[in-house]
Write an enzyme that holds these catalytic residues in place. Structure first.
Site, PDB file in Angstrom:
ATOM      1  CB  CYS A   1      -0.991  -0.042   1.164  1.00  0.00           C
ATOM      2  SG  CYS A   1      -2.370   1.123   0.979  1.00  0.00           S
TER       3      CYS A   1
ATOM      4  CG  HIS B   1      -3.395  -3.494   3.495  1.00  0.00           C
ATOM      5  ND1 HIS B   1      -2.348  -2.923   4.181  1.00  0.00           N
ATOM      6  CD2 HIS B   1      -4.036  -2.479   2.866  1.00  0.00           C
ATOM      7  CE1 HIS B   1      -2.360  -1.609   3.993  1.00  0.00           C
ATOM      8  NE2 HIS B   1      -3.375  -1.312   3.195  1.00  0.00           N
TER       9      HIS B   1
ATOM     10  CD  GLU C   1      -0.774  -5.561   5.918  1.00  0.00           C
ATOM     11  OE1 GLU C   1      -1.024  -4.333   5.978  1.00  0.00           O
ATOM     12  OE2 GLU C   1      -0.543  -6.155   4.843  1.00  0.00           O
TER      13      GLU C   1
END
Length: 239
Positions: A90, A207, A209
């Protein structure tokens, strides 16, 4: 191997990354302060620097433009040029493009709105550490959260990315069809992630994560980290 997660003023995904890499994936993970030019002195080319998401320096000027000049970035650029692994997610992708470690730029979303939702990604190559545990055509469901995520590059750069198999992911529908309707932010050719020609620097807007634990109902992103760890550790053994 160990991971270093850079902390800029305005970063807000650093703790997420430290948790996933350290607790979930079980690898040594440290935070790196953006003003510390010597933060990478103990890193080898078998380690990996993470440039996390957030709003570094409040996205002043444009996303990533100021962070690119943080003192640590000189060391990150040198580390990457020596063959060290760097992964920007990002805002991290935006910073790596501003630092010219990756080609192209991330522009304002097509509809000029911040978008935060899950989206589908089609895996375009298995020939990178980031995608080594995935199959070409495999679809992942990964969250996005950005206002400047529309990947853009000149026709010549896009042609080179495709010819060199540097496109990692494209926005798609749930069945893996890459369509205009699935292009959530208007990126050129639906591109959601790329790597450099040397295949040691990676960037993606979604993302992973935020999709790496069953407790949050989505583990699609975990394969990205698992594959990256295995690929980097294997490369270090054979080096």
């Amino acid at each position: 191997m160990k991971f270093g997660v850079i902390l800029f003023p305005g970063s807000n995904c650093d703790d997420d990354m430290v948790h996933v890499l350290g607790t979930v994936m079980g690898r040594e993970t440290v935070k790196l302060w953006h003003k510390d030019k010597d933060a990478l002195k103990d890193f080898t080319t078998g380690d990996c620097v993470i440039v996390p998401g957030g709003f570094s320096y409040g996205d002043y000027v444009r996303a990533g433009a100021v962070a690119r000049f943080s003192p640590i970035m000189e060391s990150v650029i040198d580390f990457a040029k020596r063959g060290g692994y760097v992964f920007g997610i990002c805002n991290g992708f935006q910073i790596l493009c501003e630092a010219h470690l990756l080609p192209g730029a991330l522009l304002r979303n097509r509809d000029q709105k911040f978008i935060a939702k899950n989206c589908y990604l089609r895996t375009e190559t298995a020939n990178s550490a980031v995608t080594s545990a995935l199959e070409v055509g495999q679809v992942l469901n990964i969250p996005i959260a950005h206002a400047e995520g529309r990947f853009y590059a000149s026709d010549d750069v896009i042609a080179d990315l495709i010819a060199n198999d540097q496109v990692l992911f494209r926005y798609s529908d749930g069945s893996g069809e890459v369509t205009p309707e699935a292009n959530i932010n208007g990126s050129t050719q639906n591109i959601a992630g790329i790597c450099n020609a040397e295949r040691n620097v990676f960037g993606m807007m979604p993302h992973p994560e935020r999709a790496s634990e069953s407790t949050i109902g989505n583990t699609d992103g975990r394969a990205i980290f698992a594959g990256m760890i295995k690929a980097i550790e294997s490369a270090a053994v054979t080096a």
